[in-house]
Design an enzyme around this catalytic site. Structure first.
Site, PDB file in Angstrom:
ATOM      1  CE  LYS A  87     -26.122  19.521 -25.351  1.00 35.09           C
ATOM      2  NZ  LYS A  87     -26.438  18.349 -24.491  1.00 35.09           N
ATOM      3  CD  GLU A 119     -21.192  14.590 -32.846  1.00 36.75           C
ATOM      4  OE1 GLU A 119     -21.792  13.784 -32.108  1.00 36.75           O
ATOM      5  OE2 GLU A 119     -20.385  15.438 -32.403  1.00 36.75           O
ATOM      6  CG  HIS A 137     -22.872  17.909 -28.750  1.00 38.02           C
ATOM      7  ND1 HIS A 137     -23.164  16.634 -28.333  1.00 38.02           N
ATOM      8  CD2 HIS A 137     -22.058  17.783 -29.827  1.00 38.02           C
ATOM      9  CE1 HIS A 137     -22.546  15.774 -29.135  1.00 38.02           C
ATOM     10  NE2 HIS A 137     -21.874  16.452 -30.057  1.00 38.02           N
ATOM     11  NE  ARG A 141     -17.145  14.213 -24.092  1.00 39.19           N
ATOM     12  CZ  ARG A 141     -18.411  13.787 -24.148  1.00 39.19           C
ATOM     13  NH1 ARG A 141     -19.261  14.299 -25.035  1.00 39.19           N
ATOM     14  NH2 ARG A 141     -18.857  12.886 -23.318  1.00 39.19           N
ATOM     15  CG  ASN A 173     -25.624  18.740 -20.933  1.00 36.12           C
ATOM     16  OD1 ASN A 173     -26.061  19.215 -21.989  1.00 36.12           O
ATOM     17  ND2 ASN A 173     -25.261  17.482 -20.818  1.00 36.12           N
ATOM     18  CE1 TYR A 196     -26.760  14.432 -28.373  1.00 30.56           C
ATOM     19  CE2 TYR A 196     -28.583  15.810 -29.091  1.00 30.56           C
ATOM     20  CZ  TYR A 196     -27.396  15.654 -28.383  1.00 30.56           C
ATOM     21  OH  TYR A 196     -26.853  16.709 -27.692  1.00 30.56           O
TER      22      TYR A 196
HETATM   23  N1  UDP Z   1     -29.341  13.360 -21.647  1.00 28.97           N
HETATM   24  C1  UDP Z   1     -30.549  13.433 -20.998  1.00 28.97           C
HETATM   25  N2  UDP Z   1     -30.868  12.468 -20.070  1.00 28.97           N
HETATM   26  C2  UDP Z   1     -30.025  11.457 -19.752  1.00 28.97           C
HETATM   27  C3  UDP Z   1     -28.795  11.384 -20.439  1.00 28.97           C
HETATM   28  C4  UDP Z   1     -28.475  12.349 -21.380  1.00 28.97           C
HETATM   29  O1  UDP Z   1     -31.326  14.338 -21.256  1.00 28.97           O
HETATM   30  O2  UDP Z   1     -30.362  10.628 -18.895  1.00 28.97           O
HETATM   31  C5  UDP Z   1     -28.990  14.376 -22.667  1.00 28.97           C
HETATM   32  C6  UDP Z   1     -27.923  15.372 -22.209  1.00 28.97           C
HETATM   33  O3  UDP Z   1     -28.291  16.662 -22.714  1.00 28.97           O
HETATM   34  C7  UDP Z   1     -26.675  14.849 -22.895  1.00 28.97           C
HETATM   35  C8  UDP Z   1     -27.250  14.291 -24.210  1.00 28.97           C
HETATM   36  O4  UDP Z   1     -28.499  13.719 -23.804  1.00 28.97           O
HETATM   37  O5  UDP Z   1     -25.706  15.865 -23.109  1.00 28.97           O
HETATM   38  C9  UDP Z   1     -26.415  13.245 -24.885  1.00 28.97           C
HETATM   39  O6  UDP Z   1     -26.060  12.249 -23.959  1.00 28.97           O
HETATM   40  P1  UDP Z   1     -24.594  11.657 -23.928  1.00 28.97           P
HETATM   41  O7  UDP Z   1     -24.612  10.487 -22.989  1.00 28.97           O
HETATM   42  O8  UDP Z   1     -24.108  11.423 -25.319  1.00 28.97           O
HETATM   43  O9  UDP Z   1     -23.760  12.815 -23.206  1.00 28.97           O
HETATM   44  P2  UDP Z   1     -22.704  13.877 -23.779  1.00 28.97           P
HETATM   45  O10 UDP Z   1     -21.923  13.196 -24.876  1.00 28.97           O
HETATM   46  O11 UDP Z   1     -23.483  15.065 -24.238  1.00 28.97           O
HETATM   47  O12 UDP Z   1     -21.850  14.215 -22.591  1.00 28.97           O
HETATM   48 MG    MG Z   2     -22.429  11.948 -26.390  1.00 32.87          MG
END
Ligand code: UDP
Ligand code: MG
Length: 168
Positions: A19, A146, A135, A95, A132, A59
């Protein structure tokens, strides 16, 4: 070059993206090193400043959620480094190495746990996306979607790693 790995029974391909926070902090090399060290093969890698359209599709499962626009703005706020990694059960392995979504909850030893720490509550209070670092596709179906979305067929490569015999 095929998008499907040589043995679809166990060998999977998964999508990752460093990211903008990782790129801007200069920690991409360190993190990529962890993934390579685990034996995951880099099948594709490129820097891209993603458009809103691409990110909204990437997303799409989060469309309508409170954090959606902040997330798209964050991810489009600078270049990302997108990649495809290949290995045995690569989707779940990556993951596991990446760790939980919320940095505050992510375990030490995981990428998110070692390189970030904020809580979702803090990010929400600040009106920011949760930064974080990386991705990674959540499941095989997401990985296929993706990889298709971010890469053309001819950007994904098949080759032998010299340590393939030892790592898979
Ligand atoms: N995110 C955020 N606020 C939230 C939840 C998620 O900004 O309350 C962002 C965060 O960067 C996350 C991304 O949205 O990695 C996608 O969310 P997801 O639940 O798919 O998590 P991931 O698959 O990235 O672990
Ligand atoms: Mg996700």
């Amino acid at each position: 070059m095929s998008k499907d790995p040589d043995n679809p029974e166990t060998i999977e391909r998964t999508f990752i993206a460093f990211k903008p926070d990782a790129v801007q902090r200069g920690i991409v090399g360190e993190i990529l090193h962890r993934l390579e060290r685990a034996g995951l093969k880099i099948s594709a890698l490129k820097m891209i400043h993603a458009s809103d359209e691409l990110l909204e599709e990437h997303y799409s499962e989060h469309k309508g959620k409170d954090f959606f626009q902040n997330l798209v703005d964050f991810m489009g706020g600078g270049p990302v480094i997108a990649g495809v990694l290949e290995g045995v059960k690569a989707v779940s392995v990556v993951r596991k190495l990446v760790g939980e979504t919320e940095p505050y909850e992510a375990a030490p030893g995981t990428i998110r746990g070692d390189y970030s720490h904020v809580s979702v509550e803090h990010a929400n209070r600040k009106g920011k996306a949760v930064k974080n670092v990386i991705h990674a596709s959540g499941n095989l179906e997401e990985a296929r979607k993706e990889i298709d979305l971010w890469f053309d067929e001819d950007e994904i490569f098949t080759y032998e790693r010299t340590d393939d015999d030892h790592i898979r």
